[in-house]
Design a protein around this motif. Structure first.
Motif, PDB file in Angstrom:
ATOM      1  N   ALA A 184      -9.138  20.650  40.659  1.00  0.00           N
ATOM      2  CA  ALA A 184      -8.105  20.657  41.299  1.00  0.00           C
ATOM      3  C   ALA A 184      -7.752  21.421  42.381  1.00  0.00           C
ATOM      4  O   ALA A 184      -9.796  21.149  43.041  1.00  0.00           O
ATOM      5  CB  ALA A 184      -7.091  21.813  40.709  1.00  0.00           C
ATOM      6  N   ARG A 240      -2.383  18.570  40.724  1.00  0.00           N
ATOM      7  CA  ARG A 240      -4.014  17.305  39.844  1.00  0.00           C
ATOM      8  C   ARG A 240      -3.945  16.326  40.061  1.00  0.00           C
ATOM      9  O   ARG A 240      -2.677  15.520  40.624  1.00  0.00           O
ATOM     10  CB  ARG A 240      -3.711  17.545  38.476  1.00  0.00           C
ATOM     11  N   GLY A 258       0.042  29.865  45.356  1.00  0.00           N
ATOM     12  CA  GLY A 258       0.010  29.988  43.579  1.00  0.00           C
ATOM     13  C   GLY A 258      -0.169  31.412  43.792  1.00  0.00           C
ATOM     14  O   GLY A 258       0.125  32.523  42.845  1.00  0.00           O
ATOM     15  N   ALA A 312      11.167  27.800  41.233  1.00  0.00           N
ATOM     16  CA  ALA A 312      11.432  26.751  40.467  1.00  0.00           C
ATOM     17  C   ALA A 312       9.709  26.981  39.625  1.00  0.00           C
ATOM     18  O   ALA A 312       9.479  27.549  40.071  1.00  0.00           O
ATOM     19  CB  ALA A 312      11.736  25.131  40.829  1.00  0.00           C
ATOM     20  N   ARG A 313      10.066  26.594  38.364  1.00  0.00           N
ATOM     21  CA  ARG A 313       8.441  25.815  38.696  1.00  0.00           C
ATOM     22  C   ARG A 313       7.404  25.545  39.480  1.00  0.00           C
ATOM     23  O   ARG A 313       7.821  24.641  39.329  1.00  0.00           O
ATOM     24  CB  ARG A 313       8.128  25.359  37.489  1.00  0.00           C
ATOM     25  N   ALA A 314       6.095  26.636  39.277  1.00  0.00           N
ATOM     26  CA  ALA A 314       5.589  25.928  40.160  1.00  0.00           C
ATOM     27  C   ALA A 314       4.905  24.177  40.281  1.00  0.00           C
ATOM     28  O   ALA A 314       5.526  23.823  38.738  1.00  0.00           O
ATOM     29  CB  ALA A 314       4.781  26.739  40.593  1.00  0.00           C
ATOM     30  N   PRO A 315       4.793  23.299  41.148  1.00  0.00           N
ATOM     31  CA  PRO A 315       4.679  21.596  40.595  1.00  0.00           C
ATOM     32  C   PRO A 315       2.678  22.351  40.401  1.00  0.00           C
ATOM     33  O   PRO A 315       2.169  23.279  40.378  1.00  0.00           O
ATOM     34  CB  PRO A 315       3.953  21.371  41.991  1.00  0.00           C
ATOM     35  N   GLN A 316       2.594  20.803  39.710  1.00  0.00           N
ATOM     36  CA  GLN A 316       0.712  21.420  38.933  1.00  0.00           C
ATOM     37  C   GLN A 316       0.239  21.009  39.052  1.00  0.00           C
ATOM     38  O   GLN A 316      -0.682  20.841  39.891  1.00  0.00           O
ATOM     39  CB  GLN A 316       1.857  19.907  38.079  1.00  0.00           C
ATOM     40  N   ALA A 317      -0.123  21.585  40.736  1.00  0.00           N
ATOM     41  CA  ALA A 317      -0.819  22.277  41.971  1.00  0.00           C
ATOM     42  C   ALA A 317      -1.867  20.576  42.664  1.00  0.00           C
ATOM     43  O   ALA A 317      -2.822  21.632  41.744  1.00  0.00           O
ATOM     44  CB  ALA A 317      -1.768  22.712  41.394  1.00  0.00           C
ATOM     45  N   PHE A 325      -1.833  25.420  45.895  1.00  0.00           N
ATOM     46  CA  PHE A 325      -3.095  26.668  45.343  1.00  0.00           C
ATOM     47  C   PHE A 325      -2.352  28.443  46.181  1.00  0.00           C
ATOM     48  O   PHE A 325      -2.998  29.398  45.609  1.00  0.00           O
ATOM     49  CB  PHE A 325      -4.546  26.095  45.593  1.00  0.00           C
TER      50      PHE A 325
END
Lengths: 214, 214, 214, 214
Positions: free
Chosen positions: D177, D211, D186, D204-209, D183
């Motif tokens: 990643a 990936r 986070g 909101a829920r953090a994005p999938q960073a 990152f």
DNA sequence: AGCTAAGCGAGACGGTACGTCCAGTCTTTGC
DNA sequence: GCAAAGACTGGACGTACCGTCTCGCTTAGCT
């Protein structure tokens, strides 16, 4: 513009360094042989700067030769026993003692041979300052014997020198047989035997000259 | 009597590499001399891995000795003229030709002497594989002469070997006088003269054997 | 034009050799680490021809990965204690035991990291076959906890994975602090603490995580 | 307190050589990567004797570490935004820039990790001269935040360091990643969230960073 | 039973880098 | 300006591995 020739200025050469270097060279030659003799190690052991060595000695050979010259008293006396055979035997015996004694010069001489083969300039020095000096000693013995009539005039003295010293170096370098009393006397006898009038002394076959067997 | 249980396994030694190395050694010896001969350069010139050289030759001397052995046909024939003096003269003359010829081996032999002084292991090899082989040739001549009665039984053959070959190496190494026909014949004459019964041929004093002066 | 696939002929792969190689690799990694691992020595220790190794393993990385795969039973069970904190602590404690136990896999994992940095192809394998498998175990724990409401939905699970495993690898590789029980529990506590509703258990300031002092 | 009696004697270290070596190392690292970096080639490219390199750098790792230290201005300033979360985010963002910038140090750092695993001596250097220096920067931030009451005293700072830097190295080494802004933020958010009193910002829920998928 | 195709341990091969040593030179400080 | 100290370039040393290539042998399936 400097015109006066200026006799000398600056610090003088250090005698202490000179001696330390020569001592170090001799010790190292005797303990580890020529192969272990390096400028670096000489400098380190003598506590001397490398530059000092390079300043005063032109090559490793000069270093070794110098050390040797300092070591051996340069005067080599001729034996004079009255007879060629015993003269030669005495000369060789004394030489062998120097080579093998408690401060053996054998390893050093071998080192000089190596050096002379690697550096032609040094070969010239070695020949004139070392080899020729030894030849001259024996040459005198031969001439004296010739004058006494012990050697016929047909004998080529230079050839005899080559044979006597050749045999010596040959054994020294290759070590196949010892430089002992038997060897010295064997050579002396043969040279003396060049006189066809000499009545050969009664003697048994010479021993095997100290090779492995007794 | 089988003692080796394992005949051999693994790849065999490459003859191509062996030859390439030997050729490289000879070329380099002749073009640049012994001093320029290094394992690195031999490997590079022969297109061979250094390890391969170290695997098969224990030292630089072994390398050179081997190359030389391969070069000269290893068989050294004894002359047989019927008389000791002429036998020896012939042997020496032939030796000198090899040393000084168009492919001179003289410089190479000097290099081997250097090597033998630097590395005791190699000295042993050199003695047994080279020097002793030459000694044996002359030894045969002496024994043959003794059998014919040309040499009295009191003569120590090993001593004669030392004198003959000693003189040869002495001149070769130090170069104070040439390895010429006069030298060969002078030595031969002296050895033959060891026989007290030999009636010396009429001859003038031998010339000064080609030294600088007349 | 050969069309028949020709099922197979000739000698089959030797299982004994395969095992001997893997055992040798594991032993060497554990005893001397990755640096001492060479094809030559593996072959020598396993009493196997080098060619046999090159035939079956494409690189040193493959060799090491294979050895490890064989070593660790590939199935990693998830702990299930009912609470995220204790689950994580249990997972980490079990991991540490494997790394440091009597057959320590720590040195082997370090070797795999080295290998992965030197060979990008191997990095890909290592990531998918090893790292991701471990991540998945923890990922399940996190999802389970989220479902139970132990973790707020705003928490990025992938980030947590990076922090937990990152800390583990960081200590493993650089060795500045031990992989001990305090470390496991410290990490577990912090992850569990991501839940803002969690009432922090009463506890003293955590110890210095086992650094030089107690 | 004078303990060194000898101030210094002899030629001084050549700055020119030092710089030539470091430049050569950096160029080679960037053009051919760590694998192609050898002492021989560095010496050749820098026009420097190998001995000079061995004299001043104890290992290949030391060579690279030194080149890197020289490259980056050694002073790492702590951010000071007034809040821990933004401090950490700023620190990490700046670190990522260095790793991925136009003169990327990422590959070099990976090489240093390899080196540290191969040579324990170097691991020690790397830890004290590189890793610990970075840890200290963050340690200061944490202590400052603790003093402000942003962090409860129960938080083990060393553990936080391991998690933050662990995550960074983990992503750097394995590349699963990216080291991006998401990152950095986070991680910063999670560390700041260790304060149970912090009222979580609505988000909101953090994005999938970042990936593979969006 | 004989043939052919692998695989096997062993080990030599050309290469490349290692880390050390030495030669000779240069530079610095002190006498 | 000599001396000790010691760093400099250059290059050979002898060793270790790499990855490949024989070598003679063993093991298997196929004819």
């Amino acid at each position: 513009m400097e015109t006066t020739p200026r006799p000398h200025t600056g610090r003088k050469r250090s005698e202490a360094s000179r001696l330390a270097v020569q001592e170090a060279v001799l010790e190292m030659l005797r303990s580890d042989g020529y192969a272990a003799l390096t400028f670096d190690k000489v400098a380190a052991r003598a506590k001397v700067g490398k530059q000092t060595i390079y300043r005063w000695w032109s090559s490793k050979g000069a270093l070794v030769l110098d050390a040797l010259a300092d070591e051996s008293s340069e005067r080599i006396p001729e034996p004079d026993t009255g007879a060629l055979e015993t003269d030669i035997a005495a000369l060789l015996r004394r030489s062998f003692e120097v080579l093998d004694g408690d401060k053996p010069t054998g390893p050093i001489l071998k080192a000089l041979v190596v050096e002379s083969q690697l550096h032609p300039d040094f070969l010239e020095q070695f020949r004139s300052q070392f080899l020729e000096r030894r030849r001259q000693v024996l040459r005198v013995l031969l001439e004296r014997a010739a004058a006494r009539g012990e050697l016929p005039p047909t004998v080529d003295h230079e050839l005899v020198l080559d044979q006597v010293f050749g045999a010596l170096w040959y054994r020294l370098l290759f070590g196949h047989a010892p430089l002992d009393r038997a060897f010295a006397e064997g050579i002396a006898r043969q040279v003396a035997g060049l006189n066809p009038d000499a009545k050969p002394r009664a003697r048994a076959r010479a021993p095997q000259a100290g090779r492995k067997g007794p």
